[in-house]
Design an enzyme around this catalytic site. Structure first.
Site, short mmCIF file in Angstrom:
data_model
loop_
_atom_site.label_atom_id
_atom_site.label_comp_id
_atom_site.label_asym_id
_atom_site.label_seq_id
_atom_site.Cartn_x
_atom_site.Cartn_y
_atom_site.Cartn_z
NE ARG A 16 -1.04 2.53 3.00
CZ ARG A 16 -0.72 3.52 3.49
NH1 ARG A 16 -0.60 4.69 2.48
NH2 ARG A 16 0.14 3.78 4.45
CG ASP A 17 3.23 4.29 2.98
OD1 ASP A 17 3.71 5.17 2.20
OD2 ASP A 17 3.06 4.75 4.13
CG HIS A 206 3.47 4.86 9.28
ND1 HIS A 206 2.63 4.08 8.54
CD2 HIS A 206 3.81 5.43 8.42
CE1 HIS A 206 2.76 4.26 7.32
NE2 HIS A 206 3.40 5.36 7.31
CG HIS A 208 7.18 7.86 5.49
ND1 HIS A 208 7.13 7.29 4.32
CD2 HIS A 208 6.09 7.65 6.40
CE1 HIS A 208 5.78 6.77 4.23
NE2 HIS A 208 5.05 7.18 5.15
CB CYS A 239 1.85 10.32 1.42
SG CYS A 239 0.62 11.09 1.06
CG ASN A 248 6.36 3.34 5.13
OD1 ASN A 248 5.97 3.17 3.96
ND2 ASN A 248 5.80 3.66 5.96
P1 HMG Z 1 -12.86 14.29 -3.67
O1 HMG Z 1 -12.49 14.62 -4.92
O2 HMG Z 1 -12.99 15.49 -2.66
O3 HMG Z 1 -14.04 13.41 -3.56
O4 HMG Z 1 -11.68 13.42 -3.02
P2 HMG Z 1 -15.56 13.44 -4.14
O5 HMG Z 1 -16.33 12.87 -3.09
O6 HMG Z 1 -15.90 14.76 -4.92
O7 HMG Z 1 -15.48 12.28 -5.19
C1 HMG Z 1 -14.68 12.78 -6.47
C2 HMG Z 1 -14.61 11.38 -7.41
O8 HMG Z 1 -13.88 10.45 -6.59
C3 HMG Z 1 -16.03 10.77 -7.64
O9 HMG Z 1 -15.81 10.22 -9.01
C4 HMG Z 1 -16.39 9.77 -6.78
O10 HMG Z 1 -17.14 8.74 -6.91
C5 HMG Z 1 -14.93 9.21 -6.42
P3 HMG Z 1 -16.32 10.84 -10.47
O11 HMG Z 1 -17.78 11.13 -10.08
O12 HMG Z 1 -15.52 12.18 -10.52
O13 HMG Z 1 -16.21 9.85 -11.44
N1 HMG Z 1 -14.42 8.75 -5.09
C6 HMG Z 1 -14.03 7.59 -4.79
N2 HMG Z 1 -13.61 6.32 -5.85
C7 HMG Z 1 -13.10 5.17 -5.29
N3 HMG Z 1 -12.82 5.16 -3.92
C8 HMG Z 1 -13.17 5.99 -2.95
C9 HMG Z 1 -13.93 7.36 -3.51
N4 HMG Z 1 -14.35 8.54 -3.25
C10 HMG Z 1 -14.54 9.30 -3.92
N5 HMG Z 1 -13.04 5.95 -1.84
C11 HMG Z 1 -11.14 11.54 -1.74
C12 HMG Z 1 -11.82 12.77 -1.87
C13 HMG Z 1 -10.92 11.08 -0.28
C14 HMG Z 1 -11.45 10.48 -2.58
C15 HMG Z 1 -9.68 11.87 -2.32
O14 HMG Z 1 -8.92 12.92 -1.60
C16 HMG Z 1 -8.73 10.61 -2.37
O15 HMG Z 1 -8.88 9.56 -2.82
N6 HMG Z 1 -7.52 10.91 -1.35
C17 HMG Z 1 -6.82 9.60 -1.16
C18 HMG Z 1 -5.60 10.19 -0.80
C19 HMG Z 1 -4.57 9.07 -0.33
O16 HMG Z 1 -5.01 7.67 -0.64
N7 HMG Z 1 -3.45 9.27 0.34
C20 HMG Z 1 -2.28 8.37 0.49
C21 HMG Z 1 -2.68 7.43 1.66
S1 HMG Z 1 -2.41 8.29 3.42
C22 HMG Z 1 -0.70 8.07 3.69
O17 HMG Z 1 -0.28 7.50 2.94
C23 HMG Z 1 -0.23 8.27 5.07
C24 HMG Z 1 -0.08 7.14 6.05
O18 HMG Z 1 0.97 6.39 5.21
C25 HMG Z 1 0.49 7.59 7.06
C26 HMG Z 1 1.54 8.44 7.18
O19 HMG Z 1 2.69 7.98 6.52
O20 HMG Z 1 1.45 9.92 7.29
C27 HMG Z 1 -1.29 6.34 6.14
MG MG Z 2 2.88 6.42 5.46
#
Ligand code: HMG
Ligand code: MG
Length: 298
Positions: A16-17, A206, A208, A239, A248
């Protein structure tokens, strides 16, 4: 006198990450082989994939297939930012969920398009429902120490966010140094506070490894009583919304350090290296972790 645990749980976050920020497209079949080899190496808890917008994170667009085709061994997490993600993940038969939110508003806005408060408001009923249904929920707390946009984060702010999740009943907090800026002293102090305040919640660190303090931070967290670590095979990861952050801390380097200290992880180092071999040819940068490079010198 050092007081250390005898057993440590590794939560492998490579699939994932590790892959979410990779420039190259990694074929689904390769991801599945990577996951299978990690399981064979002894990994019992893993973040498999994310149910997020494919427009935001195209690398995770095969989430449904990944979950459906992965053997149900141990605890396999999927990241879900909202109700749509949870719904899709449930359809794919996921049972362990990771919700994620940043302590920093600016980071959360860039990552999830919402303020931290808006995210918490949205997540509360989602988390409570998952828990009522008997699912396992971990809360991943990003920017717990530093934010790429806001700078240093007050520990009290991180603890306050953790307190909310614990009051909802989550089983685990994964507390992240998102951009790898924390030092061992800061890690010891925050994790000591979290272990004291939340004795009935699993506390996971967690890290990095941007500034190569990952292993030192792990040693500091171990001394604060932490016995769960998110790590990534090959040191992959980062990220897309945390500029400058690298992967990580590497699973193989952590497993080796712990083994040398007679702390058991139940993970076979040789098989772990073979898992890294599977994804290495698809990565846009060479794998430069200590144990991986050493394995190629023999
Ligand atoms: P948005 O554009 O504000 O959402 O994104 P929306 O509700 O307006 O929807 C936009 C489009 O996305 C729509 O589709 C929705 O259906 C679709 P369209 O009508 O344009 O075709 N949609 C989805 N599709 C699939 N799965 C979903 C979903 N939700 C909406 N769940 C949203 C908001 C949260 C979706 C967007 O910002 C997003 O996907 N963000 C993900 C960011 C991410 O994955 N970041 C990395 C993970 S976190 C990380 O790495 C940190 C961590 O490791 C810890 C650390 O190190 O700090 C965990
Ligand atoms: Mg991370």
């Amino acid at each position: 006198m050092l007081s250390l645990p005898k057993i440590v749980t590794i939560i492998e976050v490579g699939p994932r990450d590790g892959l979410q920020n990779e420039k190259n497209e990694v074929p689904t079949e390769v991801k599945l082989q990577f996951i299978e080899k990690l399981q064979l190496a002894g990994v019992e808890e893993m973040e498999l994939t994310s149910f997020v917008s494919p427009k935001w994170i195209p690398q995770m667009k095969d989430a449904e297939e990944i979950v459906a085709r992965t053997k149900k061994i141990g605890r396999q997490f999927v990241l879900t930012p909202n109700a749509k993600g949870v719904e899709l993940a449930k359809k794919a038969t996921a049972s362990s969920f990771a919700v994620f939110v940043g302590v920093s508003d600016t980071f959360n806005q860039k990552n999830i398009n919402k303020t931290t408060e808006e995210s918490m408001h949205e997540l509360r009923p989602i988390v409570e429902k998952l828990l009522t249904e008997g699912h396992f929920v971990r809360a991943c707390i990003s920017t717990s120490f530093y934010c790429p946009y806001e700078g240093a984060i007050a520990p009290a702010k991180t603890i306050e966010l953790c307190r909310k999740f614990v009051s909802w009943g989550v089983q685990e907090l994964s507390v992240a140094d998102t951009i790898g800026m924390a030092n061992p002293l800061e890690c010891f102090m925050l994790f000591e506070s979290l272990k004291k305040e939340f004795p009935n919640t699993l506390i996971t660190a967690h890290f990095h490894d941007t500034r190569k303090m990952g292993l030192a931070n792990i040693l500091a967290a171990l001394q604060a009583g932490v016995d769960r670590f998110d790590t990534s095979a090959g040191g992959l990861g980062g990220c897309p919304f945390a500029p400058g952050a690298t992967g990580n801390v590497a699973t193989e380097d952590v497993v080796n350090m712990l083994k040398q200290m007679s702390i058991d992880t139940n993970i076979n180092l040789e098989s772990l290296i073979q898992a890294v071999d599977i994804v290495a040819p698809y990565m846009s940068r060479p794998i430069d972790t200590g144990m991986y490079k050493l394995s190629k010198c023999k």
